[in-house]
Design a protein around this motif. Structure first.
Motif, mmCIF file in Angstrom:
data_model
loop_
_atom_site.group_PDB
_atom_site.id
_atom_site.type_symbol
_atom_site.label_atom_id
_atom_site.label_comp_id
_atom_site.label_asym_id
_atom_site.label_seq_id
_atom_site.Cartn_x
_atom_site.Cartn_y
_atom_site.Cartn_z
ATOM 1 N N TYR A 32 0.833 -1.196 0.000
ATOM 2 C CA TYR A 32 0.000 0.000 0.000
ATOM 3 C C TYR A 32 0.873 1.254 0.000
ATOM 4 C CZ TYR A 32 -3.754 -3.216 1.213
ATOM 5 O OH TYR A 32 -4.656 -4.251 1.194
ATOM 6 N N ASN A 33 0.398 2.294 -0.713
ATOM 7 C CA ASN A 33 1.138 3.562 -0.670
ATOM 8 C C ASN A 33 0.413 4.637 0.145
ATOM 9 O OD1 ASN A 33 -0.903 4.249 -2.469
ATOM 10 N ND2 ASN A 33 0.435 4.191 -4.260
ATOM 11 N N VAL A 34 -0.811 4.346 0.584
ATOM 12 C CA VAL A 34 -1.547 5.237 1.478
ATOM 13 C C VAL A 34 -2.161 4.392 2.590
ATOM 14 C CG1 VAL A 34 -3.434 6.884 1.724
ATOM 15 C CG2 VAL A 34 -2.116 6.830 -0.403
ATOM 16 N N VAL A 35 -1.947 4.807 3.822
ATOM 17 C CA VAL A 35 -2.558 4.112 4.959
ATOM 18 C C VAL A 35 -3.297 5.130 5.814
ATOM 19 C CG1 VAL A 35 -2.121 2.861 7.106
ATOM 20 C CG2 VAL A 35 -0.913 2.216 5.022
ATOM 21 N N ILE A 36 -4.540 4.783 6.148
ATOM 22 C CA ILE A 36 -5.350 5.588 7.060
ATOM 23 C C ILE A 36 -5.433 4.851 8.387
ATOM 24 C CG2 ILE A 36 -7.651 6.545 7.497
ATOM 25 C CD1 ILE A 36 -8.007 6.692 4.436
ATOM 26 N N GLY A 37 -5.063 5.508 9.457
ATOM 27 C CA GLY A 37 -5.199 4.936 10.792
ATOM 28 C C GLY A 37 -6.449 5.465 11.451
ATOM 29 N N LEU A 38 -7.384 4.588 11.737
ATOM 30 C CA LEU A 38 -8.648 4.960 12.378
ATOM 31 C C LEU A 38 -8.702 4.288 13.741
ATOM 32 C CD1 LEU A 38 -11.559 6.234 12.165
ATOM 33 C CD2 LEU A 38 -12.301 4.002 11.293
ATOM 34 N N GLY A 39 -8.479 5.057 14.805
ATOM 35 C CA GLY A 39 -8.494 4.458 16.127
ATOM 36 C C GLY A 39 -7.769 5.327 17.132
ATOM 37 N N GLY A 40 -7.319 4.690 18.215
ATOM 38 C CA GLY A 40 -6.599 5.392 19.271
ATOM 39 C C GLY A 40 -5.103 5.215 19.147
ATOM 40 N N GLY A 41 -4.429 5.295 20.290
ATOM 41 C CA GLY A 41 -2.980 5.305 20.287
ATOM 42 C C GLY A 41 -2.343 4.051 19.743
ATOM 43 N N SER A 42 -2.907 2.872 20.026
ATOM 44 C CA SER A 42 -2.285 1.629 19.579
ATOM 45 C C SER A 42 -2.238 1.547 18.055
ATOM 46 C CB SER A 42 -3.035 0.426 20.153
ATOM 47 O OG SER A 42 -2.923 0.386 21.557
ATOM 48 N N VAL A 43 -3.342 1.878 17.396
ATOM 49 C CA VAL A 43 -3.390 1.843 15.934
ATOM 50 C C VAL A 43 -2.459 2.888 15.337
ATOM 51 C CG1 VAL A 43 -4.855 2.426 13.957
ATOM 52 C CG2 VAL A 43 -5.668 0.817 15.675
ATOM 53 N N ILE A 44 -2.535 4.103 15.816
ATOM 54 C CA ILE A 44 -1.768 5.194 15.225
ATOM 55 C C ILE A 44 -0.273 5.030 15.483
ATOM 56 C CG2 ILE A 44 -1.371 7.686 15.353
ATOM 57 C CD1 ILE A 44 -4.448 7.973 15.702
ATOM 58 N N ASP A 45 0.097 4.629 16.701
ATOM 59 C CA ASP A 45 1.508 4.393 16.997
ATOM 60 C C ASP A 45 2.086 3.291 16.119
ATOM 61 O OD1 ASP A 45 1.761 6.365 18.868
ATOM 62 O OD2 ASP A 45 1.991 5.037 20.589
ATOM 63 N N SER A 46 1.330 2.229 15.937
ATOM 64 C CA SER A 46 1.850 1.095 15.173
ATOM 65 C C SER A 46 2.136 1.478 13.725
ATOM 66 C CB SER A 46 0.869 -0.074 15.227
ATOM 67 O OG SER A 46 -0.355 0.250 14.594
ATOM 68 N N ILE A 47 1.279 2.285 13.122
ATOM 69 C CA ILE A 47 1.500 2.700 11.737
ATOM 70 C C ILE A 47 2.743 3.570 11.642
ATOM 71 C CG2 ILE A 47 0.534 3.965 9.771
ATOM 72 C CD1 ILE A 47 -2.258 3.176 10.873
ATOM 73 N N LYS A 48 2.928 4.453 12.589
ATOM 74 C CA LYS A 48 4.134 5.291 12.593
ATOM 75 C C LYS A 48 5.395 4.450 12.592
ATOM 76 C CE LYS A 48 2.748 7.771 16.181
ATOM 77 N NZ LYS A 48 2.733 8.771 17.263
ATOM 78 N N LEU A 49 5.357 3.305 13.262
ATOM 79 C CA LEU A 49 6.544 2.482 13.436
ATOM 80 C C LEU A 49 6.833 1.550 12.268
ATOM 81 C CD1 LEU A 49 6.117 1.536 17.204
ATOM 82 C CD2 LEU A 49 7.790 3.119 16.236
ATOM 83 N N VAL A 50 5.815 1.241 11.451
ATOM 84 C CA VAL A 50 6.037 0.216 10.413
ATOM 85 C C VAL A 50 5.804 0.699 8.985
ATOM 86 C CG1 VAL A 50 5.362 -1.579 12.051
ATOM 87 C CG2 VAL A 50 3.660 -0.716 10.432
ATOM 88 N N PHE A 51 5.281 1.916 8.809
ATOM 89 C CA PHE A 51 4.900 2.358 7.466
ATOM 90 C C PHE A 51 5.583 3.667 7.125
ATOM 91 C CE2 PHE A 51 1.819 4.461 4.505
ATOM 92 C CZ PHE A 51 1.901 3.545 3.485
ATOM 93 N N SER A 52 6.210 3.730 5.960
ATOM 94 C CA SER A 52 6.956 4.930 5.561
ATOM 95 C C SER A 52 6.274 5.719 4.448
ATOM 96 C CB SER A 52 8.366 4.542 5.108
ATOM 97 O OG SER A 52 8.317 3.645 4.012
ATOM 98 N N GLY A 53 5.106 5.263 4.016
ATOM 99 C CA GLY A 53 4.389 5.957 2.951
ATOM 100 C C GLY A 53 3.496 7.066 3.478
ATOM 101 N N TYR A 54 2.493 7.425 2.684
ATOM 102 C CA TYR A 54 1.597 8.533 3.008
ATOM 103 C C TYR A 54 0.614 8.081 4.081
ATOM 104 C CZ TYR A 54 -1.053 12.813 2.021
ATOM 105 O OH TYR A 54 -1.665 14.040 2.093
ATOM 106 N N PHE A 55 0.643 8.744 5.222
ATOM 107 C CA PHE A 55 -0.103 8.304 6.402
ATOM 108 C C PHE A 55 -1.101 9.371 6.823
ATOM 109 C CE2 PHE A 55 0.396 7.714 11.287
ATOM 110 C CZ PHE A 55 -0.862 7.133 11.369
ATOM 111 N N ILE A 56 -2.363 8.964 6.918
ATOM 112 C CA ILE A 56 -3.448 9.830 7.363
ATOM 113 C C ILE A 56 -3.970 9.280 8.690
ATOM 114 C CG2 ILE A 56 -5.733 10.767 6.827
ATOM 115 C CD1 ILE A 56 -5.051 10.141 3.850
ATOM 116 N N ALA A 57 -3.938 10.085 9.729
ATOM 117 C CA ALA A 57 -4.404 9.659 11.045
ATOM 118 C C ALA A 57 -5.771 10.258 11.340
ATOM 119 C CB ALA A 57 -3.412 10.076 12.124
ATOM 120 N N ILE A 58 -6.718 9.392 11.717
ATOM 121 C CA ILE A 58 -8.055 9.832 12.124
ATOM 122 C C ILE A 58 -8.278 9.310 13.539
ATOM 123 C CG2 ILE A 58 -10.518 9.862 11.601
ATOM 124 C CD1 ILE A 58 -9.841 9.180 8.718
#
Length: 326
Positions: A76-102
């Motif tokens: 994937y080249n775009v990832v949307i994180g929908l949730g709290g700290g566990s979801v958003i933190d995990s994406i920050k740590l494993v994904f280097s593409g375009y990240f949208i946090a909700i």
């Protein structure tokens, strides 16, 4: 001498902020929690964009869940994180593409570049890639259990307080912490009003962005040590530790804390009563036995003295703190 680098993240906020997603193109994944897989908010997002849905890590982001998520996001080249700290933190740590946090809570994880995860029973922090876009829409919080929303709001208050008295604080972080704290105290008293939820999201934004620039103190360290070990939900740890943390640091920090005190009442007394009024005050005894908790006193005091806490402590003080919050 101070040095400051402003973040580059774009923040979209307001009652219709989710509509911005119509601008997103690419191969998109939405990472969310199990509790939101059949939610209305996820359905709203999928009506705006075409995306695959991936279930994110469990509470406190166990280390083994990170590798699983890393593998799932490879294509994937775009990832949307929908949730709290566990979801958003995990994406920050494993994904280097375009990240949208909700964010769906008030934890504030979306406003930092580092992410927390659990390894060997202790919360650890690594640098990752921060969100390119943060969408603060109060509609995203409507399906979050009220107790969790309030507890995560207390966590954001914790960010503000511990940023203000951090030994690394600056005039910039002081201003963010003071204004963020004041907004959160006002809005958390009545989160049933959706306009107040947006105000809370803005308060979280202000208070949490301080974590880019200063280290937090003993209340946060309490969460890092005892949260994962005893499965205490993120945010609830602050509902246990914050009043005692303020009291411990009060003599050394009272000149700064007076900026957020009302009518001369010591901040630790006010926060204690405020948590009771909104129904979030908790004790460690609800989650652990004292003898089990005390086993981690040495780790606790060592981590406190490596934090931004304004007061250095010894092992005896750490033990007394654990007993007090128990």
């Amino acid at each position: 001498m101070y040095k400051l680098e402003y973040p580059t993240t774009q923040v979209i906020y307001g009652n219709d902020a989710l509509d911005w997603l119509k601008n997103v193109k690419g191969k998109i994944a939405v990472v969310t929690t199990r509790s939101l897989l059949k939610s209305n908010i996820l359905s709203q997002i999928l009506n705006i964009i075409n995306a695959d849905v991936i279930e994110g890590p469990r509470q406190h982001t166990p280390e083994e869940d990170l590798q699983k998520l890393r593998d799932e996001l490879k294509n994937y080249n775009v990832v949307i994180g929908l949730g709290g700290g566990s979801v958003i933190d995990s994406i920050k740590l494993v994904f280097s593409g375009y990240f949208i946090a909700i964010p769906t809570t008030f934890s504030g994880a979306e406003h930092t570049s580092f992410g927390g995860f659990t390894s060997d029973g202790i919360k650890k922090v690594n640098m990752g890639k921060g969100a390119d876009v943060i969408i603060l829409d109060p509609r995203a919080t409507l399906e979050t259990p009220k107790w969790l929303l309030l507890a995560s709001g207390v966590r954001a208050i914790d960010h503000a307080v511990e940023a203000l008295y951090s030994r690394f604080s600056t005039p910039f972080t002081d201003a963010l912490a003071i204004e963020g704290y004041k907004k959160l105290i006002k809005c958390l008293a009545n989160v049933d009003v959706i306009e107040n939820r947006l105000e809370c999201q803005i308060g979280v934004w202000l208070s949490s962005i301080t974590m880019r620039y200063v280290k937090m103190g003993i209340s946060h360290v309490f969460g890092y040590v005892f949260g994962p070990r005893f499965n205490i939900p993120h945010g609830v740890t602050s509902c246990i530790s914050l009043p005692s943390a303020i009291k411990l640091n009060y003599d050394i920090a009272k000149d700064k804390l007076k900026e957020i005190e009302f009518n001369g009442e010591p901040l630790y007394d006010f926060v204690e009563e405020f948590l009771r009024k909104i129904g979030t005050r908790k004790r460690l005894s609800e989650f652990a036995k004292l003898d089990e908790a005390l086993k981690y006193a040495k780790t606790f005091y060592e981590m406190v003295n490596d934090s931004g806490n304004p007061l250095r402590i010894d092992l005896n003080t750490a033990i007394k703190f654990i007993e007090e919050v128990y």
